[in-house]
Write a protein that holds these residues in place. Sequence first.
Motif, short mmCIF file in Angstrom:
data_model
loop_
_atom_site.label_atom_id
_atom_site.label_comp_id
_atom_site.label_asym_id
_atom_site.label_seq_id
_atom_site.Cartn_x
_atom_site.Cartn_y
_atom_site.Cartn_z
N GLU A 52 -15.08 23.58 -5.58
CA GLU A 52 -13.90 24.00 -4.84
C GLU A 52 -12.65 23.56 -5.59
O GLU A 52 -12.57 22.42 -6.06
CB GLU A 52 -13.92 23.40 -3.44
CG GLU A 52 -12.84 23.94 -2.53
CD GLU A 52 -13.02 23.46 -1.11
OE1 GLU A 52 -12.07 23.59 -0.33
OE2 GLU A 52 -14.11 22.96 -0.78
N SER A 212 -2.49 16.22 8.94
CA SER A 212 -3.12 16.49 7.64
C SER A 212 -3.19 17.98 7.32
O SER A 212 -3.27 18.36 6.15
CB SER A 212 -4.54 15.89 7.61
OG SER A 212 -5.34 16.43 8.66
N ALA A 213 -3.14 18.85 8.34
CA ALA A 213 -3.19 20.29 8.08
C ALA A 213 -1.97 20.76 7.29
O ALA A 213 -2.00 21.81 6.64
CB ALA A 213 -3.29 21.06 9.39
N GLN A 243 -3.63 22.41 -4.72
CA GLN A 243 -5.08 22.60 -4.55
C GLN A 243 -5.74 21.32 -4.06
O GLN A 243 -6.63 21.36 -3.20
CB GLN A 243 -5.69 23.04 -5.87
CG GLN A 243 -5.31 24.45 -6.30
CD GLN A 243 -5.88 24.84 -7.64
OE1 GLN A 243 -6.32 23.98 -8.42
NE2 GLN A 243 -5.90 26.12 -7.94
N GLU A 246 -4.86 20.91 -0.45
CA GLU A 246 -5.60 21.90 0.32
C GLU A 246 -7.02 21.40 0.58
O GLU A 246 -7.55 21.52 1.70
CB GLU A 246 -5.63 23.23 -0.43
CG GLU A 246 -6.26 24.38 0.35
CD GLU A 246 -5.34 24.94 1.41
OE1 GLU A 246 -5.80 25.06 2.56
OE2 GLU A 246 -4.17 25.23 1.10
N TYR A 247 -7.62 20.84 -0.45
CA TYR A 247 -8.98 20.31 -0.31
C TYR A 247 -8.99 19.14 0.69
O TYR A 247 -9.86 19.08 1.57
CB TYR A 247 -9.49 19.85 -1.67
CG TYR A 247 -10.84 19.20 -1.62
CD1 TYR A 247 -12.01 19.96 -1.56
CD2 TYR A 247 -10.97 17.81 -1.62
CE1 TYR A 247 -13.25 19.36 -1.49
CE2 TYR A 247 -12.21 17.20 -1.56
CZ TYR A 247 -13.35 17.97 -1.50
OH TYR A 247 -14.58 17.37 -1.43
N SER A 249 -6.90 18.53 3.09
CA SER A 249 -6.53 18.94 4.45
C SER A 249 -7.72 19.49 5.22
O SER A 249 -7.71 19.51 6.45
CB SER A 249 -5.42 19.99 4.39
OG SER A 249 -5.91 21.22 3.86
N THR A 250 -8.75 19.93 4.51
CA THR A 250 -9.93 20.47 5.17
C THR A 250 -11.11 19.51 5.13
O THR A 250 -12.20 19.86 5.60
CB THR A 250 -10.35 21.81 4.52
OG1 THR A 250 -10.63 21.58 3.13
CG2 THR A 250 -9.24 22.84 4.64
N SER A 251 -10.90 18.33 4.57
CA SER A 251 -12.00 17.37 4.45
C SER A 251 -12.15 16.59 5.76
O SER A 251 -11.20 15.93 6.21
CB SER A 251 -11.74 16.40 3.30
OG SER A 251 -12.73 15.38 3.29
N PRO A 252 -13.32 16.62 6.38
CA PRO A 252 -13.52 15.88 7.63
C PRO A 252 -13.54 14.37 7.43
O PRO A 252 -13.40 13.62 8.40
CB PRO A 252 -14.87 16.39 8.13
CG PRO A 252 -15.60 16.82 6.90
CD PRO A 252 -14.55 17.36 5.97
#
Length: 286
Positions: A52, A212-213, A243, A246-247, A249-252
Motif C-alpha cells: 500500500e 486521525s481521519a 501517502q 493516508e495509510y 489514518s486508516t490503520s486501526p
Amino acid sequence: MRSRGTLFWGSLFLTLLLLLPIIGVVQFLSAQRARQERVRQANAAASSVTVEPGAQLTATVLVVVQQEDPGFVLVRLDAPAAALTLCALPGSLQVDAPAGTTTLADCTMSAGPARAARLLGNTVGQAPDFYLAATPACLAGLWEQDTAARLDTSALLDAETRKARGLDGDPVVEFTAAGAAETLAELSRGQNGPTAARLRAAVWSALLRQNSAQLPELIRGLRSASARTLTDLRAQDLNGLEQGMEYLSTSPSLTVSVTVPPVTSCPGEEWQLTDEGAGELLALLQ
C-alpha cells in the motif's frame, strides 16, 4: 548355447551400462526444471503482493511555531509501526554552533528554521529530514472548521497549577483547533522549558489522535498554505507524506505518543540534553 547366452547377457549389460547414466541425467534435469518452476512461481506470487502506498514511509519533520517565543515539536512519522511520535523540544534548548552554543529559539530568530534544524543535527549527530515553520494561525487553518479535542491535564500539570487554572475539579480541557493556541497559552502560563514544550506536544497529540481521519488533509492543507510557510518540503516530499498520513489514518493500530528527551538546566534558564536525552533524540531522528 553357452556362447550365445554369454553374448546375450554381455549385450544386455553393455546396454544397461549406457542407458542407466542417461536415465539418471534425464531424471536429474527434470527435477532441476521442476524446482526452477516452483521458484519462478513463488517469485511471481511474491511480486504480485501489492504494498500500500505510504506503508513503508518513515520521516522526521522539525515543526517550528513562528511567534514571539518560537515553539518546537519534532514529529516522527513511522508508517511501518503505525505510529506518530511528537517529541517536545524547549525553545531554550542548547544546540552546538560553530562559535559555541546557542538555543533553538535564538537560532531561529536570527538565522531561520533551516539553521535551527541543522544545528540540532550537529548536536545529536542526525538532522531532521525536513523542517516546517508556520504561524499558529496557519497551523490551525490546516484543520477542518470546528475540529475539537479533549486533553487530560492531570499528568501534565501539578495539583496547584490545575487549581489556578480552574481544573482542580475536572482536569480535562476541551478545545478546538482554531483555539488551540489560546488554550496552550493558558495552560503554559508561568511554565517554561520542558513543561511548556510537553504541553504543546500534548495539545497537538490530542488533535492528531482524536481526529486521525484528517491526517491526509493536513498535508493537502500545507500545499495550499505554501506561501505562508518556510520549509524545505518539495512537491514529491509532500506527496510521500500525504501517502504516509493516508495509510496511518486508516490503520486501526495507530498510536500517537508524546516524548520529552531528558534535559538538565543550565544558567540563563537554558536547557541541555543529557547523554540519555541525546541518545533518545538521535534514535527518533534515525
